[in-house]
Structures are given as C-alpha cells and as structure tokens.
Design a protein around this motif. Structure first.
Motif, PDB file in Angstrom:
ATOM      1  N   LEU A 326       0.772  -1.007   0.010  1.00 58.77           N
ATOM      2  CA  LEU A 326       0.694  -0.268  -0.120  1.00 58.77           C
ATOM      3  C   LEU A 326       0.541   1.473  -0.162  1.00 58.77           C
ATOM      4  CD1 LEU A 326      -3.002  -0.655   2.258  1.00 58.77           C
ATOM      5  CD2 LEU A 326      -3.038  -1.101   0.470  1.00 58.77           C
ATOM      6  N   GLY A 327       2.086   1.120   0.835  1.00 57.54           N
ATOM      7  CA  GLY A 327       3.008   2.139   0.981  1.00 57.54           C
ATOM      8  C   GLY A 327       3.165   2.667  -0.238  1.00 57.54           C
ATOM      9  N   TYR A 328       3.410   1.699  -1.240  1.00 55.75           N
ATOM     10  CA  TYR A 328       4.077   1.637  -2.596  1.00 55.75           C
ATOM     11  C   TYR A 328       3.299   2.328  -3.827  1.00 55.75           C
ATOM     12  CZ  TYR A 328       6.647   0.832  -6.809  1.00 55.75           C
ATOM     13  OH  TYR A 328       7.370   0.969  -8.149  1.00 55.75           O
ATOM     14  N   CYS A 329       2.214   1.808  -3.311  1.00 56.42           N
ATOM     15  CA  CYS A 329       0.670   1.697  -4.230  1.00 56.42           C
ATOM     16  C   CYS A 329       0.224   3.381  -4.017  1.00 56.42           C
ATOM     17  CB  CYS A 329       0.060   0.522  -4.694  1.00 56.42           C
ATOM     18  SG  CYS A 329       0.814  -0.627  -4.691  1.00 56.42           S
ATOM     19  N   PHE A 330       0.523   3.503  -2.955  1.00 55.08           N
ATOM     20  CA  PHE A 330      -0.395   5.127  -3.344  1.00 55.08           C
ATOM     21  C   PHE A 330       0.169   6.406  -2.773  1.00 55.08           C
ATOM     22  CE2 PHE A 330      -3.845   1.398  -2.910  1.00 55.08           C
ATOM     23  CZ  PHE A 330      -4.340   1.803  -4.332  1.00 55.08           C
ATOM     24  N   SER A 331       1.333   6.035  -2.038  1.00 54.95           N
ATOM     25  CA  SER A 331       2.573   7.055  -1.655  1.00 54.95           C
ATOM     26  C   SER A 331       3.029   7.902  -2.519  1.00 54.95           C
ATOM     27  CB  SER A 331       3.034   6.994  -0.768  1.00 54.95           C
ATOM     28  OG  SER A 331       2.201   6.134   0.872  1.00 54.95           O
ATOM     29  N   ALA A 332       3.159   9.064  -2.683  1.00 57.12           N
ATOM     30  CA  ALA A 332       4.246   9.824  -3.553  1.00 57.12           C
ATOM     31  C   ALA A 332       5.212   8.749  -3.265  1.00 57.12           C
ATOM     32  CB  ALA A 332       4.211  11.529  -2.966  1.00 57.12           C
ATOM     33  N   SER A 333       6.167   9.719  -4.780  1.00 53.95           N
ATOM     34  CA  SER A 333       7.246   8.936  -4.353  1.00 53.95           C
ATOM     35  C   SER A 333       8.854   9.446  -3.738  1.00 53.95           C
ATOM     36  CB  SER A 333       7.940   8.012  -5.983  1.00 53.95           C
ATOM     37  OG  SER A 333       8.316   9.452  -6.206  1.00 53.95           O
ATOM     38  N   LEU A 334       9.783   8.825  -3.616  1.00 55.07           N
ATOM     39  CA  LEU A 334      10.305   9.619  -3.095  1.00 55.07           C
ATOM     40  C   LEU A 334      11.063  10.596  -3.303  1.00 55.07           C
ATOM     41  CD1 LEU A 334      12.634   8.898  -0.272  1.00 55.07           C
ATOM     42  CD2 LEU A 334      13.777   7.723  -1.427  1.00 55.07           C
ATOM     43  N   PRO A 335      10.925  11.826  -3.049  1.00 54.11           N
ATOM     44  CA  PRO A 335      11.735  12.849  -3.501  1.00 54.11           C
ATOM     45  C   PRO A 335      12.896  12.415  -4.584  1.00 54.11           C
ATOM     46  CG  PRO A 335      11.600  13.582  -1.807  1.00 54.11           C
ATOM     47  CD  PRO A 335      10.562  12.421  -1.230  1.00 54.11           C
ATOM     48  N   PRO A 336      13.068  12.138  -5.036  1.00 53.26           N
ATOM     49  CA  PRO A 336      14.809  12.591  -6.295  1.00 53.26           C
ATOM     50  C   PRO A 336      15.853  12.751  -5.391  1.00 53.26           C
ATOM     51  CG  PRO A 336      12.735  13.419  -7.737  1.00 53.26           C
ATOM     52  CD  PRO A 336      12.177  13.309  -6.259  1.00 53.26           C
ATOM     53  N   LEU A 337      15.815  14.035  -4.592  1.00 54.48           N
ATOM     54  CA  LEU A 337      16.968  14.796  -4.048  1.00 54.48           C
ATOM     55  C   LEU A 337      17.635  13.569  -3.048  1.00 54.48           C
ATOM     56  CD1 LEU A 337      16.635  17.208  -1.812  1.00 54.48           C
ATOM     57  CD2 LEU A 337      14.708  16.636  -2.359  1.00 54.48           C
ATOM     58  N   LEU A 338      15.835  12.769  -1.983  1.00 52.54           N
ATOM     59  CA  LEU A 338      16.698  12.631  -1.454  1.00 52.54           C
ATOM     60  C   LEU A 338      17.207  10.422  -1.037  1.00 52.54           C
ATOM     61  CD1 LEU A 338      13.821  13.130   1.109  1.00 52.54           C
ATOM     62  CD2 LEU A 338      15.613  14.031   1.351  1.00 52.54           C
ATOM     63  N   ALA A 339      16.540  10.307  -2.777  1.00 56.69           N
ATOM     64  CA  ALA A 339      16.918   8.933  -3.420  1.00 56.69           C
ATOM     65  C   ALA A 339      18.177   8.820  -3.527  1.00 56.69           C
ATOM     66  CB  ALA A 339      16.184   8.840  -4.432  1.00 56.69           C
ATOM     67  N   GLN A 340      18.997  10.664  -4.185  1.00 56.02           N
ATOM     68  CA  GLN A 340      20.238  10.796  -4.570  1.00 56.02           C
ATOM     69  C   GLN A 340      20.851  10.732  -3.689  1.00 56.02           C
ATOM     70  OE1 GLN A 340      22.089  10.528  -7.510  1.00 56.02           O
ATOM     71  NE2 GLN A 340      23.110  10.637  -5.923  1.00 56.02           N
ATOM     72  N   ALA A 341      20.383  11.242  -1.949  1.00 60.16           N
ATOM     73  CA  ALA A 341      21.164  10.918  -1.449  1.00 60.16           C
ATOM     74  C   ALA A 341      22.086   9.800  -0.513  1.00 60.16           C
ATOM     75  CB  ALA A 341      20.383  11.868   0.175  1.00 60.16           C
ATOM     76  N   ALA A 342      20.482   8.715  -0.739  1.00 56.91           N
ATOM     77  CA  ALA A 342      20.514   7.448  -0.536  1.00 56.91           C
ATOM     78  C   ALA A 342      21.155   6.166  -1.232  1.00 56.91           C
ATOM     79  CB  ALA A 342      19.920   6.555  -0.194  1.00 56.91           C
TER      80      ALA A 342
END
Length: 469
Positions: A326-342
């Motif tokens: 549910l958290g994958y299907c219905f939540s807005a995706s991780l902001p790209p800047l935070l994905a890049q930080a990861a």
C-alpha cells in the motif's frame, strides 16, 4: 360460505403438518407484527419545531480544551544542521538524541549531490511510483540496493514507517498466522493490524517461548489438517529492536523457521549500516545464508541519513509489493534529491567500510560508560547504536516516571546534552515499554565528548531526582 368450524379444522390440519421449527418461526412473526402495530399506536411522535431543535443543539468545539502545561506545547526549537552537535533552544549540545549513527547527515559530498539532484528534478514528483512518480534515480537506487545486499531485487518506499507496515499485509492475510516478538516497533504493529491475521506474541528474544507456541500450533494443525494445509505462517522480528536496543538471535530464528516451515521477515532498520563487515546488517554479522530470510526490510532514515526505506529479496517476493504494497502503490514517490542522497550514502558504505568498525567501537565505549551511572539501569547490546536508560527506582505510575525522564532530558539540554525520553502511544502499543531515555551513538563523537555527555547526565539526574524526593 366459510364457517368457523371449517377455519378451525384447516388451522388444526396446518398445525399437525408443521414442524416445531416452523411453528416457532410463525409464532415469532405473529408476535412481531402485533408488537409493531401496538407500538405505533402508543408511540405517536409529537412534531418538534426548528426553534426547539436549535435550543437543544450544543455544538462540539473544533479544538478540545488543552492544558497550558501539555507536553506537546513545550516545543524545542532546533536551529542549523543536526550532526554530532545540535543547537537546541539556542544552546549548543552534544547530540545523543537523533539516529545519525554514521554521521552522514553532515557529510558535505552527500549534501552537494542532493542539491545537484534538486536543481535537476525539482522537489518531488507528487505522484505514486506506478503512475508518474518513477524517476531514473529511483531505479538506480533500487539497483544499487539489490547489488549491495546481494539479492535479486529491491523496492524503495517513501518512508521508513510505511515500508514494513506495507510489506507485512502485502503477504499475510486474514486466516494466516504470524509469530512475532512482543517488543517489535510500532510500524510492525501497524502492519500486523493491517494484515488481519492471527497474531501470536512470544516473549522478547525468548526462543523457548517461541518454540512452545509453534509446538502448540503444530498440535492444533494435526487436529485439522485440511485447514492447516491452507494456512500460511510467518515469523517477524527486528535485527536490533528499537524499543530495547537488543539484538535478535537470528541463527535460532532461522533454525525454527526451517523446522516449522515459516516465512521469515526481518526488519534491519537499525542494523543496516551498523552490523557486518560491509554494513549489510545482522545477516552478514551472523554469516547466515541470506536465502533463509524471505524478506529483509530497512529504513534509510538511520545510518543512511536520508528518508525512505526498502525491502530486498528474490524477484518473486519483491515484485509482489509493486502491486500489493500500500505504501508503494498509493504514496507519492521518494523525492529524487533524497533518493540521490541514499545512493551517495551507499557510495560511502562501499568506499569506506572502516566507518562501521569506528561506529561499533563508539557503541562499545558508550556501553562501558553506562555502568557508571548511579541512578539508571541500562538496556541494549554493546554493538547497538541505540541504548535505553531506565530509572533504578521503578515508579508504579507510568506517567510519573515518564514525567521525571522528560524533566531530566529538558535539563540536560540546558546543560549542553541533547537526549530525549522515548515516546510511546501508551494506549495503542500492544506491549507498551517502560519509560526510558533513549541514547543514540554517533561514530563522530570523540571520547571526550562521550565523557562530557555522561558527566552532564549524571549531574542532571542527581539534581532532578533529589528535588523530586
């Protein structure tokens, strides 16, 4: 013309042919009709004017009355970056309150990579991954995580909390069985609730108690083999428990999983980037075959010092979440800047594995210092970056003990040490933990800073508890 004797004979024949059940049902229906008719005759409602309705109406306030002393109104203001030092209420403090174990929240290269990504992609996609929320950095992060964890695939969620809370109900449904440690964190508890499965809690890290429950269920299955054949069984645990700081006995869990045919879910949120030679977590620390753990989940909000979480495992397991999480299907995706930080944090993991040794050394140092505190007893593994301090004198009132710890943490901030009393939803936790001060360890803390932190903690606790009587 129908006569009375004829009607009586007909009724008598019907009664003779009717079963006791039919007679009872007919009698109840007849009584119901009689009651409705009489009720309507005797309860005639008088019309009510609009004025009377308005006079009786007492609207509830939009906001309930709140005491000026409510803890939520006692705001602490943080200014500037949150690293090993933090400015709280204008006071520079040693930070042992936030989960920045490796100190990557103050890494300048990671910060610059996030800023560069922000200028390229903007703040966020404002959409779920399955629609228009997937950006190339999300796919790169999932690929990097799968490679780092040595598994087939990984799926990224927007928040650490929603990761395990979505993963559990994606697989376990009504009628399934879940065996879980009684001290699991609140996110796991919400995942258990959402699954609507039958939950069995075993005593914290007590493998004998877990085996007792499994043996009891095995005997139940023998009495109803048809039902047992259709029932799925899951085992859920944390690698390092947020509520205790203790490490779970993974080798024994794996042994019981194989013997009783369970599916094992392991939350590595705290152990990811902490345990193991490469920071892969408890599976690497114990050198357990990764195929023995069906699903690994972890938050990126602790060691990786960003936002989000991920689940890792076989493609068969992970792909199912893209349709059912549910958290994958219905939540807005991780902001790209935070994905890049990861992604940048993973670069640090791979290029500087020495940081994991440095963190574990600091964890051991803090554990050694805990025994010197006069007014506290501690809980937490020596390798864990999370430690819990409990008052040696236990109070019967949960709220009073929590109030004392809040007072100690506030006074510590005034003296240059940022610590915090662990917060729990007392009426919603399945097994609400005892109030404690939760200490966190940062690998960048020097030995002198650790000594200063414990000196402040000892001085403040002495002062507060003496005044409390």
């Amino acid at each position: 013309m129908v006569t009375a004797p004829y009607i009586i004979n007909e009724i008598y024949d019907i009664l003779q042919k009717s079963s006791p059940f039919e007679l009872t049902l007919e009698a109840l229906l007849a009584l119901g009709v009689i009651w409705i008719v009489l009720y309507k005759r005797t309860t005639k409602k008088m019309p009510v004017s609009e004025e009377e309705i308005l006079a009786r109406w007492k609207p509830e306030p939009l906001v309930a009355e709140v005491s000026p002393d409510h803890p939520a109104l006692k705001t602490k203001v943080v200014k500037g970056p949150v690293g090993k030092m933090v400015n709280v209420n204008g006071k520079e403090c040693i930070n042992m309150a936030t989960h920045n174990y490796l100190g990557l929240a103050e890494d300048e290269d990671i910060r610059q990579a996030a800023i560069k990504s922000l200028r390229k992609y903007g703040v966020g996609s404002c959409g779920p991954r399955g629609f228009y929320g997937t950006v190339d950095v999300h796919l790169e992060l999932e690929e990097r995580l799968a490679k780092f964890m040595n598994v087939e695939e990984a799926v990224v969620y927007s928040y650490a909390f929603s990761t395990i809370a979505s993963a559990i109900p994606a697989y376990s449904k009504r009628g399934d069985l879940i065996f879980v440690d009684e001290c699991v964190n609140f996110a796991i508890q919400k995942g258990l609730d959402a699954s609507r499965s039958k939950i069995f809690y075993y005593k914290h890290n007590d493998m004998d108690d877990l085996e007792r429950l499994l043996q009891k269920q095995e005997m139940e299955d023998k009495r109803n083999p048809a039902k047992a054949k259709k029932t799925r069984r899951f085992l859920v645990a944390e690698a390092i428990y947020m509520n205790t700081g203790e490490v779970c006995p993974l080798p024994r869990l794996v042994e019981l999983r194989a013997r009783y045919k369970l599916r094992l879910f392991l939350d590595e949120s705290i152990s990811f980037g902490v345990l193991g030679d490469s920071g892969r977590g408890l599976i690497e620390h114990y050198n357990v075959d990764k195929t023995e753990v069906d699903l690994v989940s972890a938050g990126l909000e602790w060691s990786a010092a960003t936002i989000g979480g991920f689940c890792a495992g076989s493609s068969f397991i992970v792909e199912h979440q893209r349709l059912s999480g549910l958290g994958y299907c219905f939540s807005a995706s991780l902001p790209p800047l935070l994905a890049q930080a990861a992604i940048s944090a993973l670069d640090r993991f791979e290029n500087n594995p020495k940081m994991f040794i440095e963190l574990r050394d600091r964890c051991r140092l803090v554990s050694e210092k805990l025994s010197q505190l006069k007014h506290f007893q501690s809980r937490g593994d020596s390798l864990s970056p999370v430690k819990h301090l409990y008052l040696k004198h236990k109070h019967e009132c949960w709220a009073h003990e929590k109030m004392l710890l809040d007072e100690i943490s506030t006074e510590c901030i005034d003296n240059g040490l940022a610590v915090i009393a662990a917060e729990y939803l007392e009426n919603m936790e399945k097994h609400c933990p005892r109030p404690s001060i939760r200490l966190t360890v940062n690998r960048l803390l020097t030995e002198k800073e650790v000594d200063d932190a414990f000196r402040i903690l000892e001085h403040v606790s002495e002062k507060v508890l003496a005044s409390a009587g």
